[in-house]
Enzyme design. Sequence first.
Site, PDB file in Angstrom:
ATOM      1  N   LEU A  32       0.657  -1.349  -0.018  1.00 47.12           N
ATOM      2  CA  LEU A  32       0.212  -0.014  -0.061  1.00 47.12           C
ATOM      3  C   LEU A  32       0.509   1.027  -0.085  1.00 47.12           C
ATOM      4  O   LEU A  32       1.493   1.429   0.496  1.00 47.12           O
ATOM      5  CB  LEU A  32      -1.083   0.311   1.933  1.00 47.12           C
ATOM      6  CG  LEU A  32      -1.483  -1.103   1.310  1.00 47.12           C
ATOM      7  CD1 LEU A  32      -3.073  -1.204   2.400  1.00 47.12           C
ATOM      8  CD2 LEU A  32      -3.023  -1.269   0.110  1.00 47.12           C
ATOM      9  N   GLU A  34       0.641   5.807  -0.565  1.00 47.39           N
ATOM     10  CA  GLU A  34      -0.929   7.090   0.038  1.00 47.39           C
ATOM     11  C   GLU A  34      -1.958   6.929  -1.249  1.00 47.39           C
ATOM     12  O   GLU A  34      -3.018   7.762  -0.887  1.00 47.39           O
ATOM     13  CB  GLU A  34       0.151   8.253  -0.196  1.00 47.39           C
ATOM     14  CG  GLU A  34       0.744   9.478   0.783  1.00 47.39           C
ATOM     15  CD  GLU A  34      -0.259   9.164   2.308  1.00 47.39           C
ATOM     16  OE1 GLU A  34      -1.638   9.919   1.523  1.00 47.39           O
ATOM     17  OE2 GLU A  34      -0.017   8.465   3.282  1.00 47.39           O
ATOM     18  N   GLY A  35      -2.242   6.669  -2.030  1.00 46.54           N
ATOM     19  CA  GLY A  35      -3.471   6.865  -2.944  1.00 46.54           C
ATOM     20  C   GLY A  35      -4.060   5.465  -2.543  1.00 46.54           C
ATOM     21  O   GLY A  35      -5.336   5.609  -2.552  1.00 46.54           O
ATOM     22  N   HIS A  36      -3.688   4.053  -2.719  1.00 43.95           N
ATOM     23  CA  HIS A  36      -4.661   3.593  -1.493  1.00 43.95           C
ATOM     24  C   HIS A  36      -5.151   3.906  -0.539  1.00 43.95           C
ATOM     25  O   HIS A  36      -6.083   3.703   0.135  1.00 43.95           O
ATOM     26  CB  HIS A  36      -3.963   2.552  -1.429  1.00 43.95           C
ATOM     27  CG  HIS A  36      -3.595   1.821  -2.413  1.00 43.95           C
ATOM     28  ND1 HIS A  36      -1.412   1.412  -2.295  1.00 43.95           N
ATOM     29  CD2 HIS A  36      -3.697   0.358  -3.469  1.00 43.95           C
ATOM     30  CE1 HIS A  36      -1.531   0.239  -3.278  1.00 43.95           C
ATOM     31  NE2 HIS A  36      -2.213   0.062  -3.942  1.00 43.95           N
ATOM     32  N   LYS A 148      -6.505   6.373 -11.333  1.00 41.99           N
ATOM     33  CA  LYS A 148      -4.711   5.285 -12.310  1.00 41.99           C
ATOM     34  C   LYS A 148      -5.363   4.453 -12.857  1.00 41.99           C
ATOM     35  O   LYS A 148      -3.946   4.278 -14.218  1.00 41.99           O
ATOM     36  CB  LYS A 148      -3.884   5.087 -10.840  1.00 41.99           C
ATOM     37  CG  LYS A 148      -3.175   4.170 -11.339  1.00 41.99           C
ATOM     38  CD  LYS A 148      -1.304   4.541 -11.598  1.00 41.99           C
ATOM     39  CE  LYS A 148      -0.405   3.980 -11.782  1.00 41.99           C
ATOM     40  NZ  LYS A 148      -0.769   2.743 -11.324  1.00 41.99           N
ATOM     41  N   MET A 183       1.605   7.478  -8.192  1.00 39.79           N
ATOM     42  CA  MET A 183       2.263   6.799  -7.336  1.00 39.79           C
ATOM     43  C   MET A 183       1.763   4.770  -7.556  1.00 39.79           C
ATOM     44  O   MET A 183       0.560   4.686  -8.381  1.00 39.79           O
ATOM     45  CB  MET A 183       1.320   7.106  -6.353  1.00 39.79           C
ATOM     46  CG  MET A 183       2.194   7.999  -5.079  1.00 39.79           C
ATOM     47  SD  MET A 183       1.511   8.003  -3.647  1.00 39.79           S
ATOM     48  CE  MET A 183       1.949   9.770  -3.169  1.00 39.79           C
ATOM     49  N   ARG A 186       4.238  -1.167  -8.540  1.00 37.36           N
ATOM     50  CA  ARG A 186       5.246  -1.039  -8.353  1.00 37.36           C
ATOM     51  C   ARG A 186       6.547   0.144  -8.752  1.00 37.36           C
ATOM     52  O   ARG A 186       7.698  -0.654  -8.954  1.00 37.36           O
ATOM     53  CB  ARG A 186       5.140  -1.362 -10.373  1.00 37.36           C
ATOM     54  CG  ARG A 186       4.102  -2.141 -10.310  1.00 37.36           C
ATOM     55  CD  ARG A 186       3.816  -3.081 -11.940  1.00 37.36           C
ATOM     56  NE  ARG A 186       3.473  -4.306 -11.955  1.00 37.36           N
ATOM     57  CZ  ARG A 186       1.614  -4.252 -12.411  1.00 37.36           C
ATOM     58  NH1 ARG A 186       1.126  -3.643 -11.454  1.00 37.36           N
ATOM     59  NH2 ARG A 186       1.861  -6.089 -12.623  1.00 37.36           N
TER      60      ARG A 186
END
Length: 280
Positions: A32, A34-36, A148, A183, A186
């Site tokens: 995980l 910050e996007g998650h 995303k 973000m 990967r």
Amino acid sequence: MVVEIVEAAADIRVARARMRGEVGVVPTMGALHEGHLALVRRAREENAHVIPTIFVNPTQFNDPKDLLNYPRDTERDLELLRGAGVDVVFMPTPEVMYPPNFQTYVTVENVTQGLEGAHRPGHFRGVATVVAKLFNLTQPHRAYFGQKDAQQVAVIKRMVADLNIPLDVVVCPTLREADGLAMSSRNRKLTPEQRQAAPVLYRALIAAQLAFDGGERDPEVLRQVMRAVLVSEPLAEVDYVSVADADILDELREPIMAAALVSLAAKLGSIRLIDNLILG
Ligand code: AMP
């Protein structure tokens, strides 16, 4: 607060049945960032309960090496989710999701054909199948996805509408690093040199955005603008650049009239990155 980690299908049903009020689900493959967490926070704001799911779904990986190398960091993930005020995390094993003799898949048709679908055969069949299963197991009022993965959003929305799945799909903006790189789990696999080169994807999108803002409406010119930026970075190998209808994702051949999805995929070494913007 203690996070309850649920692994079995029967147990997530029990945990779900205990929940009062509205429920939001946030499907993830872990590692995980910050996007998650932004999806989790949004889900917390809009629901009484949030169920993040962590499952590296084997059926959506067309490349076994990619599946093997996919980053995994469960301890840290749970720490982050605890910090985000989550009380239940659904973390099934592959055997829970795909028991012996499993043979039912969800196939969404046209919208899965281009872009990622063309480069990753079977990917969206795996995504649609696992997301349908997660919806059935968690019975959410709302499900949270990131812009995303724009084609994933289009596929899930199509599936939810076509199969009359009773929930709202909530799409959240793409979170980026300071240099524009979207973000992604990967990203942590990039070498320092590749990491430095990686913002070229966003720069290509911004070049298309600037051309569009300057009045350019020819999709082929915008594709060339993006390609020119990408090829200027020797470490990046272009998979595709696309200017497509934002809803049905058909590649545009005529001047842009309505909202268009500009998207691209490129490899840095063995790491494949994607990004997109909506124009208009
Ligand atoms: P993944 O773990 O990569 O399958 O992603 C889980 C969810 O997080 C998907 O809905 C993604 O679109 C979303 N997501 C991934 N990266 C970002 C990002 N940079 N900004 C916003 N959402 C994201």
